[in-house]
Enzyme design. Structure first.
Site, mmCIF file in Angstrom:
data_model
loop_
_atom_site.group_PDB
_atom_site.id
_atom_site.type_symbol
_atom_site.label_atom_id
_atom_site.label_comp_id
_atom_site.label_asym_id
_atom_site.label_seq_id
_atom_site.Cartn_x
_atom_site.Cartn_y
_atom_site.Cartn_z
ATOM 1 N N ASP A 32 -25.281 -5.808 -16.349
ATOM 2 C CA ASP A 32 -24.625 -6.743 -15.426
ATOM 3 C C ASP A 32 -23.127 -6.466 -15.406
ATOM 4 O OD1 ASP A 32 -25.831 -9.867 -14.400
ATOM 5 O OD2 ASP A 32 -23.763 -9.239 -14.020
ATOM 6 N N TYR A 149 -27.767 -9.369 5.291
ATOM 7 C CA TYR A 149 -28.430 -9.548 3.986
ATOM 8 C C TYR A 149 -29.928 -9.283 4.135
ATOM 9 C CZ TYR A 149 -30.861 -12.021 0.268
ATOM 10 O OH TYR A 149 -31.725 -12.341 -0.741
ATOM 11 N N TYR A 176 -39.138 -14.070 -2.702
ATOM 12 C CA TYR A 176 -38.867 -15.440 -3.149
ATOM 13 C C TYR A 176 -38.702 -16.352 -1.944
ATOM 14 C CZ TYR A 176 -36.783 -12.745 -7.074
ATOM 15 O OH TYR A 176 -36.511 -11.862 -8.092
ATOM 16 N N PHE A 177 -39.210 -17.554 -2.031
ATOM 17 C CA PHE A 177 -38.875 -18.558 -1.028
ATOM 18 C C PHE A 177 -37.579 -19.225 -1.484
ATOM 19 C CE2 PHE A 177 -41.879 -18.501 2.474
ATOM 20 C CZ PHE A 177 -42.578 -17.384 2.092
ATOM 21 N N ASN A 178 -37.555 -20.489 -1.840
ATOM 22 C CA ASN A 178 -36.248 -21.069 -2.200
ATOM 23 C C ASN A 178 -36.181 -21.435 -3.682
ATOM 24 O OD1 ASN A 178 -36.473 -21.357 0.800
ATOM 25 N ND2 ASN A 178 -34.424 -22.217 0.517
ATOM 26 N N ASN A 198 -26.174 -23.500 -0.741
ATOM 27 C CA ASN A 198 -27.569 -23.931 -0.793
ATOM 28 C C ASN A 198 -27.696 -25.425 -1.092
ATOM 29 O OD1 ASN A 198 -28.368 -20.777 -2.339
ATOM 30 N ND2 ASN A 198 -28.501 -21.316 -0.196
#
Ligand code: WQD
Length: 338
Positions: A32, A149, A176-178, A198
């Site tokens: 990362d 995106y 993925y959904f949310n 979000n």
């Protein structure tokens, strides 16, 4: 013990997947660059798992870092989270999104191939369905992009599919959904920088008193209460789906799967659920629609159940409760959650 590389493993979904993989007996390395995550999460992951974290600080765009990483460790697979993910930002900075999301995947895959590591779980999104017309949305629904995106995620899926025609890649694509909520410990969770785009992290800021009210972006959609339907899935369930995806790849079973609950929730229902958890009506106001929003988006989750044995277990109340617990613990500096 199989060793897995998590690119972007210090991020929201990456950190929860780290905990799930360690719990499942995998050895895990995190790569990362902390461009969109807090280095403090590493210490909290060590406390959560009771073991030091094998961390390499760097970008998937840095081929030197990737070369040294794959030369120093024998990986059995990679889960690739490291990417830019803000739809609105992608409209303003498309080239940054193409470079990081598409260029980053290619650099990673080249390093993987050179090291003979051909198992990859790819973090995709329901955004690749664009404005769907069939509900619940199956994986066979038409694919399109409505933002740079979404274009990068769709392009990455196609790169993975094409690469598998040339070499024996084992690929798991998870759409993925949310994703919402946080680990029940309150030690890790969603930590957006600046004002959240979000819904749930914004509701959390309202609950903390850091934002005055929730602005509901439109109540004139074709849904029962006029506000948009989404398929919110608890991040702990989503993390578990990555473990099951890797398990399937270790058995040579590739897949492209929706990861959702199959249950739609409206904005007003989410507002109600979060208010119930906090114990007071959170202030909100109906305003105009947000550009790019679709009325409905919720998954047909049956293929993930059939191919991985995956089913979401956490409901809306736990999604909200874990989020509220997390943001309070974060504000308190984890004094009472350690
Ligand atoms: C949900 C609903 C808003 C905020 C986005 C990306 C998607 C994925 C998840 C990366 C919508 C409404 C929101 C607010 C509101 N990200 N809302 N007031 O747009 O479904 O998905 O995040 O993979 O790619 O597109 O999620 O949480 O932004 O919005 O009324 O302050 O909440 O209009 O109906 P979305 P969201």
């Amino acid at each position: 013990m199989a060793r897995i590389l998590l690119t972007g493993g210090a991020g929201y979904i990456g950190s929860h997947t780290y905990v799930a993989l360690v719990s499942a007996g995998y050895d895990v390395t995190i790569l990362d660059d902390f461009s969109n995550s807090d280095p403090g999460v590493i210490d909290r992951l060590a406390r959560l798992t009771g073991a030091e974290v094998d961390l390499v600080r760097g970008s998937v765009l840095d081929r030197g870092v990737l070369g040294r990483l794959f030369a120093s460790r024998a990986f059995d697979g990679v889960v690739h989270f490291a990417a830019l993910k803000a739809v609105g930002e992608s409209v303003e900075k498309p080239l940054d999104y193409f470079e990081t999301n598409i260029g980053g995947l290619i650099a990673l895959m080249q390093a993987m191939k050179a090291a003979g590591v051909l198992r990859i779980v790819f973090s995709s999104t329901a955004t690749v369905y664009g404005a769907a017309t069939v509900f619940p949305i199956p994986e066979t629904a038409p694919l399109s992009h409505t933002s740079p995106y979404g274009f990068t995620k769709l392009t990455c899926e196609r790169i993975l599919s094409q690469a598998a025609a040339a070499d024996p890649w084992q690929v798991g694509v998870l759409r993925y959904f949310n994703p919402v909520g946080a680990h029940p410990s309150g030690m890790i969770g969603e930590d957006p920088r600046g004002i959240p785009n979000n819904l749930m992290p914004y509701l959390a800021k309202v609950a903390l008193g850091e934002m005055p009210e929730l602005r509901v972006f439109g109540d004139d959609y074709d849904t029962p209460d006029g506000t948009c339907w989404r398929d919110y899935i608890h991040v702990v369930d989503l993390a578990r789906a990555h473990v099951q995806s890797l398990d399937a790849l270790m058995e040579g079973r590739g897949h492209v799967l929706n990861i959702g609950t199959g249950t739609p929730t409206s904005v007003l229902e989410m507002h109600r659920a979060y208010s119930d958890v906090v114990g007071r009506d959170l202030p909100m106001r109906i305003v105009g629609r947000r550009a790019g929003d679709v009325a409905r988006s919720y998954a047909d989750p049956s293929r993930a159940r059939a191919e991985l044995g995956f089913e979401a277990e956490h409901g809306l109340e736990e999604m909200c409760r874990s989020s509220w617990n997390w943001v309070q613990a974060q504000k308190e500096g984890w004094r009472f959650n350690s």
